[in-house]
Design a protein around this motif. Sequence first.
Motif, mmCIF file in Angstrom:
data_model
loop_
_atom_site.group_PDB
_atom_site.id
_atom_site.type_symbol
_atom_site.label_atom_id
_atom_site.label_comp_id
_atom_site.label_asym_id
_atom_site.label_seq_id
_atom_site.Cartn_x
_atom_site.Cartn_y
_atom_site.Cartn_z
ATOM 1 N N MET A 90 1.005 -1.257 -0.347
ATOM 2 C CA MET A 90 -0.216 0.224 0.037
ATOM 3 C C MET A 90 1.160 1.186 -0.376
ATOM 4 S SD MET A 90 -2.901 -0.928 2.900
ATOM 5 C CE MET A 90 -2.170 -1.357 3.860
ATOM 6 N N LYS A 91 0.398 2.234 -0.919
ATOM 7 C CA LYS A 91 1.312 3.498 -1.087
ATOM 8 C C LYS A 91 1.756 4.292 -0.260
ATOM 9 C CE LYS A 91 0.011 3.750 -6.185
ATOM 10 N NZ LYS A 91 -0.571 4.764 -6.860
ATOM 11 N N VAL A 92 0.314 3.996 1.000
ATOM 12 C CA VAL A 92 0.640 5.150 2.264
ATOM 13 C C VAL A 92 1.761 4.478 3.283
ATOM 14 C CG1 VAL A 92 -1.960 5.986 2.352
ATOM 15 C CG2 VAL A 92 -1.496 3.474 3.171
ATOM 16 N N THR A 93 1.654 3.423 3.098
ATOM 17 C CA THR A 93 2.683 2.696 4.336
ATOM 18 C C THR A 93 4.301 3.109 4.038
ATOM 19 O OG1 THR A 93 2.952 0.652 2.969
ATOM 20 C CG2 THR A 93 0.973 0.943 4.614
ATOM 21 N N ARG A 94 4.632 3.368 2.213
ATOM 22 C CA ARG A 94 5.832 3.661 2.917
ATOM 23 C C ARG A 94 6.511 5.481 2.798
ATOM 24 N NH1 ARG A 94 5.634 2.904 -3.940
ATOM 25 N NH2 ARG A 94 4.964 0.559 -3.885
ATOM 26 N N ALA A 95 5.544 5.596 3.462
ATOM 27 C CA ALA A 95 5.959 6.999 3.956
ATOM 28 C C ALA A 95 6.825 6.676 5.341
ATOM 29 C CB ALA A 95 5.352 7.932 4.247
ATOM 30 N N VAL A 96 6.907 5.725 6.086
ATOM 31 C CA VAL A 96 7.726 5.123 7.224
ATOM 32 C C VAL A 96 8.545 4.351 6.694
ATOM 33 C CG1 VAL A 96 5.411 5.568 8.764
ATOM 34 C CG2 VAL A 96 6.179 3.409 7.718
ATOM 35 N N SER A 97 8.752 3.808 5.904
ATOM 36 C CA SER A 97 10.080 3.648 5.465
ATOM 37 C C SER A 97 11.518 4.486 5.644
ATOM 38 C CB SER A 97 10.602 3.196 4.139
ATOM 39 O OG SER A 97 10.632 4.078 3.237
ATOM 40 N N PRO A 98 11.590 5.034 5.647
ATOM 41 C CA PRO A 98 13.135 5.691 6.581
ATOM 42 C C PRO A 98 13.005 5.019 7.744
ATOM 43 C CG PRO A 98 12.159 7.377 5.439
ATOM 44 C CD PRO A 98 11.141 6.416 5.707
ATOM 45 N N LEU B 42 -1.730 4.780 7.633
ATOM 46 C CA LEU B 42 -3.015 4.363 7.146
ATOM 47 C C LEU B 42 -3.984 5.178 7.995
ATOM 48 C CD1 LEU B 42 -3.748 2.840 4.591
ATOM 49 C CD2 LEU B 42 -4.586 1.285 5.984
ATOM 50 N N GLU B 43 -4.506 4.754 9.015
ATOM 51 C CA GLU B 43 -4.884 5.195 9.748
ATOM 52 C C GLU B 43 -5.401 6.482 9.533
ATOM 53 O OE1 GLU B 43 -7.429 3.906 12.828
ATOM 54 O OE2 GLU B 43 -7.309 2.685 10.905
ATOM 55 N N ILE B 44 -3.951 7.178 10.009
ATOM 56 C CA ILE B 44 -4.241 8.979 9.694
ATOM 57 C C ILE B 44 -3.890 9.488 8.345
ATOM 58 C CG2 ILE B 44 -2.663 10.798 9.731
ATOM 59 C CD1 ILE B 44 -0.816 9.261 11.912
ATOM 60 N N ALA B 45 -3.816 8.496 7.701
ATOM 61 C CA ALA B 45 -4.381 8.738 5.900
ATOM 62 C C ALA B 45 -5.951 8.888 5.593
ATOM 63 C CB ALA B 45 -3.551 7.882 4.541
ATOM 64 N N ILE B 46 -6.302 7.733 6.107
ATOM 65 C CA ILE B 46 -7.745 7.807 6.203
ATOM 66 C C ILE B 46 -8.741 8.711 6.630
ATOM 67 C CG2 ILE B 46 -9.752 5.862 6.950
ATOM 68 C CD1 ILE B 46 -7.667 3.429 5.775
ATOM 69 N N LEU B 47 -7.938 8.837 7.942
ATOM 70 C CA LEU B 47 -8.697 9.665 8.933
ATOM 71 C C LEU B 47 -9.087 11.162 7.836
ATOM 72 C CD1 LEU B 47 -9.735 10.716 10.976
ATOM 73 C CD2 LEU B 47 -7.688 11.441 12.172
ATOM 74 N N ALA B 48 -7.456 11.468 7.741
ATOM 75 C CA ALA B 48 -7.177 12.786 6.715
ATOM 76 C C ALA B 48 -9.263 13.345 5.392
ATOM 77 C CB ALA B 48 -6.304 13.584 5.974
ATOM 78 N N GLY B 49 -8.769 11.593 5.699
ATOM 79 C CA GLY B 49 -9.891 11.834 3.395
ATOM 80 C C GLY B 49 -11.521 12.037 3.885
ATOM 81 N N ARG C 81 -9.937 -12.757 11.913
ATOM 82 C CA ARG C 81 -8.925 -12.180 12.423
ATOM 83 C C ARG C 81 -8.282 -10.975 11.219
ATOM 84 N NH1 ARG C 81 -3.868 -13.453 15.727
ATOM 85 N NH2 ARG C 81 -2.288 -11.633 15.519
ATOM 86 N N VAL C 82 -7.876 -10.069 11.201
ATOM 87 C CA VAL C 82 -7.562 -9.425 10.354
ATOM 88 C C VAL C 82 -6.598 -8.695 10.537
ATOM 89 C CG1 VAL C 82 -7.703 -7.252 8.689
ATOM 90 C CG2 VAL C 82 -9.631 -8.105 9.531
ATOM 91 N N SER C 83 -5.197 -8.844 10.261
ATOM 92 C CA SER C 83 -4.127 -8.139 10.637
ATOM 93 C C SER C 83 -3.043 -7.044 9.433
ATOM 94 C CB SER C 83 -2.440 -9.175 10.189
ATOM 95 O OG SER C 83 -3.647 -10.527 11.568
ATOM 96 N N GLY C 84 -2.549 -6.278 10.312
ATOM 97 C CA GLY C 84 -1.883 -4.914 9.496
ATOM 98 C C GLY C 84 -2.710 -4.129 9.219
ATOM 99 N N ILE C 85 -4.021 -3.682 9.815
ATOM 100 C CA ILE C 85 -4.532 -2.649 9.434
ATOM 101 C C ILE C 85 -5.355 -1.408 10.982
ATOM 102 C CG2 ILE C 85 -5.161 -2.394 7.759
ATOM 103 C CD1 ILE C 85 -8.088 -2.958 7.976
ATOM 104 N N GLY C 86 -5.668 -0.937 11.368
ATOM 105 C CA GLY C 86 -6.331 -0.403 12.673
ATOM 106 C C GLY C 86 -7.665 -0.130 12.545
ATOM 107 N N HIS C 87 -7.770 0.260 13.305
ATOM 108 C CA HIS C 87 -9.687 0.623 13.435
ATOM 109 C C HIS C 87 -10.740 1.485 12.002
ATOM 110 C CE1 HIS C 87 -13.557 0.475 15.902
ATOM 111 N NE2 HIS C 87 -13.598 2.110 15.353
ATOM 112 N N LEU C 88 -9.849 2.307 11.618
ATOM 113 C CA LEU C 88 -10.607 3.566 10.831
ATOM 114 C C LEU C 88 -10.400 2.330 9.329
ATOM 115 C CD1 LEU C 88 -9.081 6.658 11.183
ATOM 116 C CD2 LEU C 88 -11.525 5.600 11.807
ATOM 117 N N ALA C 89 -9.782 1.807 9.363
ATOM 118 C CA ALA C 89 -9.649 0.888 7.911
ATOM 119 C C ALA C 89 -10.218 0.116 7.812
ATOM 120 C CB ALA C 89 -8.529 0.405 8.062
ATOM 121 N N LEU C 90 -10.533 -0.469 8.667
ATOM 122 C CA LEU C 90 -11.981 -1.158 7.917
ATOM 123 C C LEU C 90 -12.808 -1.773 7.041
ATOM 124 C CD1 LEU C 90 -12.399 -3.313 12.188
ATOM 125 C CD2 LEU C 90 -11.414 -4.295 9.912
#
Length: 321
Positions: free
Chosen positions: A1-9, A35-42, A274-283
Amino acid sequence: MKVTRAVSPLLPLCQRLLPGRIAGLSLALLKATALEIAILAGHLLLYPTGITPERRPAPNPPGTPTDLTDSTDTGTRTGTDTRKGTGTGIDGTPDTTRLPTPTRPPVVLLHGFIDNRSVFVMLRRSLAQHGRQQIESLNYSPLTCDIRTAAELLGRHIEEICERTGRHEVDIVGHSLGGLIARYYVQCLGGDVRVRTLVTLGTPHSGTRVVPLMNAHPIVRQMRPGSGVLDELCQPAPHCRTRFVSFWSDLDQLMDPLETACIEHPDLLVQNVRVSGIGHLALPVHPAVAAGIRQALDAEETEARPAAARPAAHADGLTVA
């Protein structure tokens, strides 16, 4: 997912400072948080579009067969024309040669606490693209202070939907508090007569202890462990006919403990996923979860439910990140 690349550094630093297993969890948490922050903003941008109730389609005219539904409030068709022949509307003659349409019930989407129907923009698009012809999102007031009252209102809405569409049952997808309202309607208000399948996403079925300062709100207190509402949901329900599918995330920041989003009841037909890898807002947003929801709604019962109580089933995990 593209939004996760922001934390790669940050990844090499975390891997050096933390042991392998802890580092893996921390990296997953960082990705989920980004991802949660990006979804919240959108979602904040879309929120105003969902404040007003959606427009309802006109009811079927008298004499219309109740098992024929070739339109949807989303304006999306499945691509298959269910009408056959030349006299279909142009000359006003009745169409006597109609092909049967899928018997899938309408899908009702119910949002969470202080939210609205805009949270389901992506999910309803996914459902419509895969053949769901009737999808409706219901708003309940952000000033709602009682789950029981909200469940009664939901029941009136569903009766209206069934009358308007000519269907006897609906499917419900409820996010967070919405899933709890729908479950109360099904278990305690006789809603199992109307609800075929109830899918919940990050719903605190056993109560959540997160953010104690929110206890000032009455409906938050009803979502705490040991509340009167949750005690009612623990009561025997031997004749409940609704099928439950509960999606819960191992990185859900609003569920404390995480397993509270599972349904554990000896009388209910339940599948916990069980879902792995995302938070509450992404469901309600993530495409992999949407695929799981479609599969849950389309599942056919291969055998009759036995009279004896059946324990909850824990499905294989769903990794989305």
